[in-house]
Design an enzyme around this catalytic site. Structure first.
Site, mmCIF file in Angstrom:
data_model
loop_
_atom_site.group_PDB
_atom_site.id
_atom_site.type_symbol
_atom_site.label_atom_id
_atom_site.label_comp_id
_atom_site.label_asym_id
_atom_site.label_seq_id
_atom_site.Cartn_x
_atom_site.Cartn_y
_atom_site.Cartn_z
ATOM 1 N N CYS A 1 -4.388 12.563 13.656
ATOM 2 C CA CYS A 1 -5.027 11.272 13.404
ATOM 3 C C CYS A 1 -4.868 10.431 14.654
ATOM 4 O O CYS A 1 -4.228 10.851 15.615
ATOM 5 C CB CYS A 1 -4.429 10.585 12.199
ATOM 6 S SG CYS A 1 -2.816 9.900 12.489
ATOM 7 N N ASP B 1 4.885 0.263 12.053
ATOM 8 C CA ASP B 1 3.665 -0.346 11.520
ATOM 9 C C ASP B 1 3.521 -1.821 11.896
ATOM 10 O O ASP B 1 2.502 -2.443 11.580
ATOM 11 C CB ASP B 1 3.621 -0.200 9.988
ATOM 12 C CG ASP B 1 3.383 1.239 9.561
ATOM 13 O OD1 ASP B 1 2.978 2.052 10.411
ATOM 14 O OD2 ASP B 1 3.620 1.553 8.378
ATOM 15 N N ARG C 1 -8.495 -0.429 5.028
ATOM 16 C CA ARG C 1 -7.669 0.599 4.382
ATOM 17 C C ARG C 1 -6.369 -0.003 3.866
ATOM 18 O O ARG C 1 -5.799 0.508 2.910
ATOM 19 C CB ARG C 1 -7.307 1.695 5.388
ATOM 20 C CG ARG C 1 -8.480 2.526 5.813
ATOM 21 C CD ARG C 1 -8.018 3.641 6.695
ATOM 22 N NE ARG C 1 -6.949 4.378 6.029
ATOM 23 C CZ ARG C 1 -6.224 5.316 6.587
ATOM 24 N NH1 ARG C 1 -6.438 5.651 7.836
ATOM 25 N NH2 ARG C 1 -5.282 5.934 5.919
ATOM 26 N N LYS D 1 0.837 -1.210 0.000
ATOM 27 C CA LYS D 1 0.000 0.000 0.000
ATOM 28 C C LYS D 1 0.872 1.261 0.000
ATOM 29 O O LYS D 1 0.639 2.187 -0.766
ATOM 30 C CB LYS D 1 -0.901 -0.009 1.252
ATOM 31 C CG LYS D 1 -1.507 1.341 1.580
ATOM 32 C CD LYS D 1 -2.365 1.301 2.819
ATOM 33 C CE LYS D 1 -1.636 1.450 4.134
ATOM 34 N NZ LYS D 1 -1.244 2.823 4.514
ATOM 35 N N ASN D 2 1.881 1.274 0.873
ATOM 36 C CA ASN D 2 2.658 2.504 1.042
ATOM 37 C C ASN D 2 3.668 2.744 -0.078
ATOM 38 O O ASN D 2 4.301 3.801 -0.131
ATOM 39 C CB ASN D 2 3.335 2.525 2.414
ATOM 40 C CG ASN D 2 2.305 2.713 3.528
ATOM 41 O OD1 ASN D 2 1.147 3.039 3.258
ATOM 42 N ND2 ASN D 2 2.714 2.491 4.767
ATOM 43 N N ARG E 1 1.076 14.228 13.807
ATOM 44 C CA ARG E 1 1.545 14.065 12.426
ATOM 45 C C ARG E 1 1.528 15.352 11.593
ATOM 46 O O ARG E 1 0.779 15.488 10.635
ATOM 47 C CB ARG E 1 0.751 12.955 11.732
ATOM 48 C CG ARG E 1 0.914 11.625 12.416
ATOM 49 C CD ARG E 1 0.141 10.536 11.743
ATOM 50 N NE ARG E 1 0.803 10.019 10.554
ATOM 51 C CZ ARG E 1 0.294 9.058 9.797
ATOM 52 N NH1 ARG E 1 -0.876 8.547 10.082
ATOM 53 N NH2 ARG E 1 0.947 8.622 8.745
HETATM 54 N N1 EPU Z 1 6.795 14.332 11.037
HETATM 55 C C1 EPU Z 1 6.939 15.658 11.360
HETATM 56 N N2 EPU Z 1 6.855 16.595 10.364
HETATM 57 C C2 EPU Z 1 6.632 16.259 9.067
HETATM 58 C C3 EPU Z 1 6.469 14.896 8.747
HETATM 59 C C4 EPU Z 1 6.567 13.954 9.742
HETATM 60 O O1 EPU Z 1 7.141 15.998 12.527
HETATM 61 O O2 EPU Z 1 6.560 17.157 8.229
HETATM 62 C C5 EPU Z 1 6.888 13.311 12.089
HETATM 63 C C6 EPU Z 1 5.590 12.527 12.288
HETATM 64 O O3 EPU Z 1 4.694 13.213 13.123
HETATM 65 C C7 EPU Z 1 6.110 11.230 12.880
HETATM 66 C C8 EPU Z 1 7.463 11.043 12.171
HETATM 67 O O4 EPU Z 1 7.817 12.319 11.666
HETATM 68 O O5 EPU Z 1 6.315 11.365 14.248
HETATM 69 C C9 EPU Z 1 7.470 10.058 11.030
HETATM 70 O O6 EPU Z 1 6.363 10.284 10.197
HETATM 71 P P1 EPU Z 1 6.394 10.061 8.631
HETATM 72 O O7 EPU Z 1 6.248 11.366 7.961
HETATM 73 O O8 EPU Z 1 7.553 9.218 8.248
HETATM 74 O O9 EPU Z 1 5.047 9.259 8.410
HETATM 75 P P2 EPU Z 1 4.156 9.321 7.130
HETATM 76 O O10 EPU Z 1 5.007 9.569 5.947
HETATM 77 O O11 EPU Z 1 3.004 10.225 7.377
HETATM 78 C C10 EPU Z 1 4.359 6.795 6.511
HETATM 79 C C11 EPU Z 1 3.416 5.649 6.335
HETATM 80 C C12 EPU Z 1 2.858 5.254 7.697
HETATM 81 C C13 EPU Z 1 4.027 4.844 8.601
HETATM 82 C C14 EPU Z 1 5.031 6.005 8.692
HETATM 83 C C15 EPU Z 1 6.280 5.650 9.473
HETATM 84 C C16 EPU Z 1 2.591 6.038 4.106
HETATM 85 C C17 EPU Z 1 1.451 6.395 3.226
HETATM 86 N N3 EPU Z 1 2.363 6.055 5.432
HETATM 87 O O12 EPU Z 1 3.587 7.854 7.074
HETATM 88 O O13 EPU Z 1 2.012 4.115 7.478
HETATM 89 O O14 EPU Z 1 3.563 4.536 9.891
HETATM 90 O O15 EPU Z 1 5.429 6.408 7.362
HETATM 91 O O16 EPU Z 1 6.916 4.560 8.924
HETATM 92 O O17 EPU Z 1 3.655 5.725 3.626
HETATM 93 C C18 EPU Z 1 0.313 2.581 7.991
HETATM 94 O O18 EPU Z 1 0.512 2.058 6.872
HETATM 95 O O19 EPU Z 1 -0.388 2.049 8.885
HETATM 96 C C19 EPU Z 1 0.934 3.871 8.283
HETATM 97 C C20 EPU Z 1 0.503 4.661 9.255
#
Ligand code: EPU
Length: 427
Positions: A117, A305, A397, A22-23, A122
């Site tokens: 969320c 995850d 999802r 998915k990701n 996030r």
């Molecule tokens: N963060 C910030 N600022 C930003 C972006 C992120 O502070 O601008 C923080 C977040 O709050 C978090 C950390 O950085 O504490 C890591 O977040 P990240 O941005 O890596 O998460 P994401 O890109 O929103 C993806 C996956 C998630 C997975 C995370 C971590 C996708 C679509 N989603 O989310 O997947 O948990 O990386 O590996 O790729 C899931 O599939 O269940 C899921 C939640």
């Protein structure tokens, strides 16, 4: 609201085939906005987030057509060229992935802010700071982020912390920027690497994806390409953990071991036997489960995850396992539900101390997010009696046909159209 009814305990035994990730599929779909050419993607999992992203892309003028297993996407003239509305973004945070491609190809974008969320606040500050570094003017107003740039210009940008979708967004933005973009402290997840492979096929010049530093030499246009997304390491991990938890035996076809190293290491240490072959990954748990601590961290650390599902397994280990969640601040919502099934878990800030083994007994529990739902399903399979997992729309999802895959593995799981009003008869 649909739910799962599970009768346990059962031992997971058999074979299952991994779905596409998915990701990895979500950013690959968003990449269709970067070109007038056609993208042919295969291996997209049939899950709700993928349908939501396709809906969003349709709104942005991308036509998609299914030809057997292949989804063909083509960006057309748009009615509202640049806006990702709240109604779609609120259901899926990954909608933010359209921001980078829209600004870089069309020069402007307006995307609803995703908000918080269930698993944490996030923020997307890093996505925005990165776009500003590439020369975009970014404004927040009325719950939307607006970004504008005649043409993005390559720059050096260092993430304050690794972010998966942030790295993907900026990597896509950098592809069409003028000059060279250097991204530092990048997320190193296999899904980032897979996106770079797709972008490379489209004509992008990217080096270093999958490492801490990514260098992108901007090009004028990107073209058509075909790509199969990588297998879903989190889905694979979830099924391996189901077998580990129930003392079972499983072959996950299509599973790749390299991307799952931190999980496989813990499973081996905790007493499981693993075999890697051309067919996939095989796991067998011959004896007692030993407790092993984990600390979630960005790749190549233990994936957040899989934290919830791993915690379910540790309730069956002999002794105490400590689980530390460092990626998200609120990702222990499965703990009270596991406790209702008999688990003995104490939370202290970012630490959860799991004392096992505790016999689990079936109960009515409620899913709060995607991975927490998977954790409760695993617990239901191991628990004695009937478990009803509510709100499984979270599960839908990200897990393709989970109940069918689990049935194939011997679990007694069925999907009910609504939660039963009283204890129902056995399956
Ligand atoms: N963060 C910030 N600022 C930003 C972006 C992120 O502070 O601008 C923080 C977040 O709050 C978090 C950390 O950085 O504490 C890591 O977040 P990240 O941005 O890596 O998460 P994401 O890109 O929103 C993806 C996956 C998630 C997975 C995370 C971590 C996708 C679509 N989603 O989310 O997947 O948990 O990386 O590996 O790729 C899931 O599939 O269940 C899921 C939640």
């Amino acid at each position: 609201m649909e739910c799962f009814r599970i009768i346990g305990p059962t031992r997971i035994r058999g074979e299952v085939t991994a779905s596409g990730a998915k990701n990895a599929a979500l950013p690959a779909l968003a990449a269709s906005l970067l070109t007038e050419g056609a993208l042919e993607l295969s291996g997209l999992p049939a899950v709700r987030d993928i349908r939501t992203m396709r809906q969003l892309l349709a709104h942005l003028g991308v036509e998609s057509e299914e030809r057997g297993e292949v989804v063909r996407l083509q960006s057309r003239e748009r009615a509202r060229p640049d806006e990702a509305p709240y109604e779609l973004v609120k259901t899926m945070r990954a909608s933010i992935l359209v921001l980078g491609p829209l600004v870089s190809r069309l020069g402007q974008a307006r995307v609803s802010l995703p908000g918080g969320c269930a698993i944490g606040v996030r923020p997307i500050d890093q996505h925005l700071a990165g776009l500003e570094a590439l020369g975009a003017e970014v404004h927040l107003e009325h719950g939307y982020v607006s970004a504008r740039a005649r043409r993005l210009t390559g720059a050096v940008f260092r993430f304050t912390q690794p972010t998966v979708t942030g790295t993907e967004n900026l990597m896509m933005a950098g592809c069409l920027a003028k000059g060279t973009t250097v991204l530092e402290n990048c997320a190193q997840e296999p899904e980032v690497r897979d996106l770079a492979t797709l972008l490379g096929k489209m004509g992008a010049r990217i080096q270093g994806a999958g490492s801490e530093r990514i260098e992108i030499e901007g090009v004028e246009t990107l073209t058509s390409a075909s790509h199969r997304v990588i297998p879903d390491r989190i889905e694979i991990g979830t099924y391996l953990l189901a077998a580990a938890m129930t003392g079972g035996e499983i072959l996950v076809r299509g599973a790749q071991s390299a991307d799952l190293a931190p999980l496989l290491e813990k499973l081996t240490e905790s007493g499981c036997e693993l075999e890697v072959s051309n067919d996939g990954l095989q796991l067998h748990r011959p004896g007692e489960l030993k407790p092993r601590d984990i600390l979630t961290a960005p790749h190549p650390g233990f994936p957040t995850d899989l934290q919830a599902q791993y915690m379910a397994v540790m309730t069956q280990a002999t002794g105490q396992a400590t689980i530390c969640e460092t990626v998200f601040e609120n990702r222990f919502q499965h703990v009270p539900e596991l406790a209702r099934m008999g688990a003995d878990i104490q939370i202290q800030g970012a630490f959860a101390h799991v004392h096992g083994p505790t016999p689990l007994s079936g109960a009515r529990v409620m899913a709060t997010d995607l991975r927490a739902s998977a954790c409760l399903v695993l617990a239901g399979i191991a628990a004695a009696g009937e478990t009803v997992v509510g709100r499984i729309y979270h599960l839908d999802r990200g897990y393709e046909r989970m109940e069918l895959k689990l049935q194939q593995l011997g679990a007694r799981v069925e999907r009910l159209p609504a939660e039963p009003t009283r204890a129902a008869a056995t399956l």
